[in-house]
Design a protein around this motif. Structure first.
Motif, short mmCIF file in Angstrom:
data_model
loop_
_atom_site.label_atom_id
_atom_site.label_comp_id
_atom_site.label_asym_id
_atom_site.label_seq_id
_atom_site.Cartn_x
_atom_site.Cartn_y
_atom_site.Cartn_z
N VAL A 25 0.84 -1.19 0.00
CA VAL A 25 0.00 0.00 0.00
C VAL A 25 0.88 1.24 0.00
CG1 VAL A 25 -1.75 1.31 1.27
CG2 VAL A 25 -1.85 -1.20 1.21
N SER A 26 0.58 2.16 -0.90
CA SER A 26 1.32 3.41 -0.99
C SER A 26 0.41 4.57 -0.59
CB SER A 26 1.83 3.64 -2.41
OG SER A 26 0.74 3.84 -3.31
N ASP A 27 1.00 5.76 -0.45
CA ASP A 27 0.21 6.94 -0.13
C ASP A 27 -0.82 7.22 -1.22
OD1 ASP A 27 1.60 7.29 2.19
OD2 ASP A 27 2.91 8.87 1.43
N GLU A 28 -0.47 6.97 -2.46
CA GLU A 28 -1.41 7.20 -3.56
C GLU A 28 -2.60 6.26 -3.48
OE1 GLU A 28 -3.37 8.76 -6.62
OE2 GLU A 28 -1.67 9.60 -5.53
N HIS A 29 -2.37 5.03 -3.01
CA HIS A 29 -3.49 4.10 -2.84
C HIS A 29 -4.45 4.62 -1.78
CE1 HIS A 29 -0.77 0.67 -4.49
NE2 HIS A 29 -1.54 1.17 -5.45
N ILE A 30 -3.92 5.21 -0.72
CA ILE A 30 -4.78 5.78 0.33
C ILE A 30 -5.58 6.94 -0.24
CG2 ILE A 30 -4.81 6.94 2.57
CD1 ILE A 30 -2.32 5.35 3.30
N ASN A 31 -4.94 7.77 -1.06
CA ASN A 31 -5.67 8.86 -1.71
C ASN A 31 -6.83 8.33 -2.55
OD1 ASN A 31 -3.91 10.79 -0.67
ND2 ASN A 31 -2.60 10.80 -2.47
N GLN A 32 -6.58 7.25 -3.29
CA GLN A 32 -7.61 6.68 -4.14
C GLN A 32 -8.70 5.99 -3.33
OE1 GLN A 32 -5.89 4.21 -7.22
NE2 GLN A 32 -4.22 5.66 -7.58
N ALA A 33 -8.33 5.38 -2.20
CA ALA A 33 -9.31 4.66 -1.37
C ALA A 33 -10.30 5.62 -0.72
CB ALA A 33 -8.59 3.85 -0.30
N ALA A 34 -9.94 6.90 -0.61
CA ALA A 34 -10.82 7.87 0.03
C ALA A 34 -12.15 8.00 -0.68
CB ALA A 34 -10.12 9.24 0.10
N ARG A 35 -12.21 7.60 -1.95
CA ARG A 35 -13.47 7.67 -2.70
C ARG A 35 -14.54 6.78 -2.07
NH1 ARG A 35 -11.46 5.19 -8.33
NH2 ARG A 35 -9.60 6.36 -7.68
N TYR A 36 -14.12 5.76 -1.33
CA TYR A 36 -15.06 4.81 -0.75
C TYR A 36 -15.31 5.04 0.75
CZ TYR A 36 -14.59 2.23 -5.11
OH TYR A 36 -14.59 1.87 -6.43
N PHE A 37 -14.84 6.15 1.28
CA PHE A 37 -15.05 6.42 2.71
C PHE A 37 -16.53 6.54 3.04
CE2 PHE A 37 -10.64 8.37 3.86
CZ PHE A 37 -10.06 7.14 3.63
N ALA A 38 -17.32 7.13 2.14
CA ALA A 38 -18.76 7.24 2.38
C ALA A 38 -19.41 5.87 2.36
CB ALA A 38 -19.40 8.15 1.33
N CYS A 39 -18.94 4.99 1.49
CA CYS A 39 -19.48 3.63 1.42
C CYS A 39 -19.19 2.87 2.72
CB CYS A 39 -18.90 2.89 0.23
SG CYS A 39 -19.36 3.58 -1.37
N VAL A 40 -17.99 3.07 3.25
CA VAL A 40 -17.66 2.46 4.54
C VAL A 40 -18.55 3.04 5.63
CG1 VAL A 40 -15.86 2.09 6.27
CG2 VAL A 40 -15.28 2.03 3.83
N GLY A 41 -18.80 4.35 5.57
CA GLY A 41 -19.71 4.98 6.52
C GLY A 41 -21.11 4.38 6.43
N LEU A 42 -21.55 4.08 5.22
CA LEU A 42 -22.85 3.43 5.04
C LEU A 42 -22.88 2.07 5.73
CD1 LEU A 42 -25.65 3.05 3.76
CD2 LEU A 42 -24.48 2.28 1.67
N CYS A 43 -21.81 1.29 5.55
CA CYS A 43 -21.74 -0.01 6.22
C CYS A 43 -21.76 0.13 7.73
CB CYS A 43 -20.47 -0.74 5.77
SG CYS A 43 -20.42 -1.17 4.02
N ILE A 44 -21.04 1.12 8.25
CA ILE A 44 -21.05 1.37 9.70
C ILE A 44 -22.44 1.76 10.16
CG2 ILE A 44 -20.15 2.87 11.53
CD1 ILE A 44 -17.55 3.07 9.88
N GLY A 45 -23.12 2.64 9.38
CA GLY A 45 -24.46 3.06 9.74
C GLY A 45 -25.46 1.92 9.73
#
Length: 258
Positions: A25-45
């Motif tokens: 995992v690189s820093d750029e991968h973390i930048n790209q993974a941020a697109r799915y933070f809302a989806c993870v929030g949906l799963c948490i909700g």
């Protein structure tokens, strides 16, 4: 890294779910993974809504809410709450920018952070308890709060300069930039949840528009606050923005649904 791997990385980043990635995992991968933070929030909700509904079947609502909040903290490792407390410790106890950053990196919890965290959890409890008069509204609010608060906080990335911390920082690496594709997916994820709640007749179009305005104002105020205090943001600041957005959503739902 494929889209599924990016989603897994977002889950690993925001929760304690034991998922493994074989690829480095690189820093750029973390930048790209941020697109799915809302989806993870949906799963948490959805997880929180399920726990709350199950607990409410045989426990008083107040007790069910406490268990639900506890379950969410275990699931996320109090990731955002930790950032929220650190921000209040740093901004409240530091005079210079460097002092604030040093305090925010300290693993110890100070008075400002302790009081802020206590008020935060009490606020969530009271707002959710007020919504318990309407179970459907409460469950809807939980899902919306967990999803949209992460849209709001993540969207701050790129709006302010990232304040570089030294190598001894206790915080995880964070996303430092969002390209157009990531930002589009992030906003689309939040928009889909709002559209679904509208189709289910849980919210009206005016409630959706008002909620969007409230989230925009909350993000704008956080942006001003972070710029004034640090001249930019850190990972702790994003955690604080998520928690403040979550509280703003619960507050609006109490006003709107009751």
């Amino acid at each position: 890294m494929g889209q599924l791997s990016l989603f897994k990385l977002a889950v690993i980043f925001l929760t304690r779910v034991p998922i493994k990635l074989t690829a480095p995992v690189s820093d750029e991968h973390i930048n790209q993974a941020a697109r799915y933070f809302a989806c993870v929030g949906l799963c948490i909700g959805l997880f929180m809504a399920l726990v709350l509904w199950a607990m409410s079947l045989f426990l008083p609502f107040g007790v069910a809410i406490v268990f639900t909040l506890g379950a969410s903290l275990l699931l996320t490792g109090a990731f955002h709450e930790d950032g929220f407390a650190d921000v209040w410790d740093g901004f409240g106890g530091g005079w210079s920018r460097q002092q604030k950053l040093d305090i925010m990196k300290d693993s110890r919890l100070g008075t400002y952070g302790s009081v802020a965290l206590l008020l935060l959890l009490l606020g969530k409890f009271q707002l959710m308890l007020a919504l318990s008069e309407n179970l459907a509204a409460l469950l809807c609010s939980v899902v919306l709060a967990q999803t949209l608060s992460r849209v709001s906080a993540t969207s701050l990335i790129g709006k302010l300069p990232y304040v570089q911390l030294d190598a001894q920082s206790k915080v995880k690496p964070i996303a430092k930039s969002l390209n157009t594709q990531c930002r589009t997916i992030l906003y689309a994820s939040g928009g889909m949840i709002l559209f679904l709640t509208y189709l289910l007749s849980l919210v009206s179009i005016w409630q959706i528009l008002t909620l969007i305005v409230i989230l925009w104002v909350t993000r704008w105020l956080c942006q001003l606050w972070f710029r004034h205090q640090l001249g930019g943001y850190t990972g702790d600041c994003l955690g604080a923005a998520q928690q403040l957005s979550e509280i703003a959503i619960y507050t609006y739902c109490v006003v709107s649904f009751l």
